[in-house]
Design an enzyme around this catalytic site. Structure first.
Site, PDB file in Angstrom:
ATOM      1  N   TYR A  35       0.824  -1.216   0.000  1.00 40.05           N
ATOM      2  CA  TYR A  35       0.000   0.000   0.000  1.00 40.05           C
ATOM      3  C   TYR A  35       0.856   1.264   0.000  1.00 40.05           C
ATOM      4  CZ  TYR A  35      -4.009  -2.970   1.213  1.00 40.05           C
ATOM      5  OH  TYR A  35      -4.988  -3.930   1.216  1.00 40.05           O
ATOM      6  N   ASP A  44     -11.211  -8.252   7.850  1.00 42.78           N
ATOM      7  CA  ASP A  44     -12.624  -8.119   7.453  1.00 42.78           C
ATOM      8  C   ASP A  44     -13.311  -9.481   7.441  1.00 42.78           C
ATOM      9  OD1 ASP A  44     -12.517  -5.416   7.230  1.00 42.78           O
ATOM     10  OD2 ASP A  44     -13.318  -5.332   5.194  1.00 42.78           O
TER      11      ASP A  44
END
Ligand code: NAD
Length: 354
Positions: free
Chosen positions: A138, A249
């Protein structure tokens, strides 16, 4: 203990209000904590034209811990990127050097029906994902877009971890395991990626100083599968930014209810920003409908991870278990036969249970 309170937007002020009730109740019992509130996110933009106003950042820097509600809402969606409330979250994490994200996934026995998995697979689930937050693909450079020799467009990113970055997140993983069942599973893709080879090497090295913790390694594809096949095998999982993004998640959905999940983001000295895992829920804001338990449980994490006050953390967690056992439910976790309450009544019930 100095706490900066940044309630934010949407349901933020309602749910943070309940967490403050709990902290004030503990303060009456002798917990020494000072609270100061400041505008943040959309509220920061409204007050000072900046989602992270200078004075708010100053307060957060001076505090030992930060409690956040949530930020964002349709009112701010058309703003330029730098002024969007979500930028406030990204900036405060960066400014405070918060590189470790801790997200527990706990399934309370009373809510076993909320999970999409069968009770025999998931009941008793209690795991924690420690995700590195500031490195990996990222943030790695170079990244960008280009044309290849045959004129086709290409996009590229760089997966990159340095030894110190791996060492410090591994250290947090081992410490978290020490506060729990002393099992740590490091997740990587060592069979394919150079970054993961170094990751595994360094995690093993750090493990030599934590012999009490049982360390294992797992490839990320297998970890994704094991989380739905046999999630109770895990205690603490430590992993990089991208794998952690996805696995946390996935793990949170095992519990079925986003309103129950706290989180912590820590720096190297255990200063932390604590917040529920969900967003500002504009659809239910101001209606006394939001579940405040994720935020209340975030204060328990704060007492445990920043202040090492396990006994106070335990009292909050026990009170939450107690109100669930008594049948109190906000709308998101309500089922036939339970006692449906609003945000504020749920906060009162936790205080009563304390
Ligand atoms: P959300 O998490 O706010 O809401 C998703 C759904 O879950 C909604 O139906 C909402 O009503 C419900 N929900 C969330 N929290 C709840 C709670 N405590 N009790 C009961 N129900 C709850 O996600 P979204 O709708 O995608 O985003 C809304 C806004 O929040 C956006 O502006 C987004 O950018 C922002 N956001 C902020 C954060 C943060 O502050 N860290 C995180 C995620 C999203």
């Amino acid at each position: 203990m100095k706490l900066a309170v940044l309630a934010g937007d949407g349901i933020g002020p309602e749910i943070v209000g309940q967490a403050l009730k709990v902290l004030r109740a503990l303060a009456q019992d002798g917990l020494k904590i000072e609270l100061e509130e400041a505008p943040f996110g959309g509220a920061g933009f409204d007050a000072h034209g900046d989602p992270l106003p200078e004075a708010t950042l100053k307060l957060a820097r001076a505090a030992d811990a930060v409690l956040c509600g949530a930020v964002g809402g349709p009112k701010y969606d058309a703003l330029p990127r730098a002024q969007r409330p979500e930028q406030g979250i990204l900036r405060i994490r960066k400014e405070l050097g918060l590189f470790a994200n801790l997200r527990p996934a706990v399934l309370y026995p009373e809510l076993v029906g909320a999970s999409t998995l069968k009770p025999e697979i998931v009941s008793g689930l209690d795991l924690m994902i420690v995700r590195e937050l500031t490195g990996d693909i990222y943030f790695g450079e170079p990244r960008g877009r280009r044309q290849n020799a045959s004129g086709a467009r290409e996009g590229f990113d760089t997966m990159l971890y340095s030894e110190p970055e791996i060492r410090r997140i591994a250290e947090i993983g081992f410490q978290a395991a020490m506060k729990r069942r002393k099992k740590l599973c490091s997740v990587d893709k060592e069979n394919v990626l150079e970054t993961s080879r170094l990751w595994r090497e360094v995690v093993n090295e750090v493990g030599k100083n934590h012999r009490e913790v049982e360390l294992s390694h797992m490839y990320v594809d297998n970890a994704a599968m094991q989380l739905v096949r046999n999630p109770r095998q895990f205690d603490v999982i430590v992993t990089g930014n991208m794998f952690g993004d996805i696995l946390s998640d996935e793990a949170s959905m095992l519990t079925g209810s986003i309103g129950m999940l706290p989180s912590a983001s820590l720096d190297a000295r255990s200063k932390g920003l604590y917040e529920p895992s969900h967003g500002s829920a504009p659809d239910i804001a101001g209606k006394n409908l939001a579940n405040p338990l994720a935020t209340i449980l975030s204060t328990a994490m704060m007492l445990r991870y920043t202040f090492s006050k396990d006994e106070w953390a335990y009292r909050i967690e026990a009170a939450v278990k107690d109100v669930l056992a008594q049948g109190y439910r906000t709308a998101d976790i309500h089922e036939a036969g339970s006692r449906k309450v609003g945000t504020s009544e749920m906060g009162d019930a936790v205080v009563a249970a304390l």
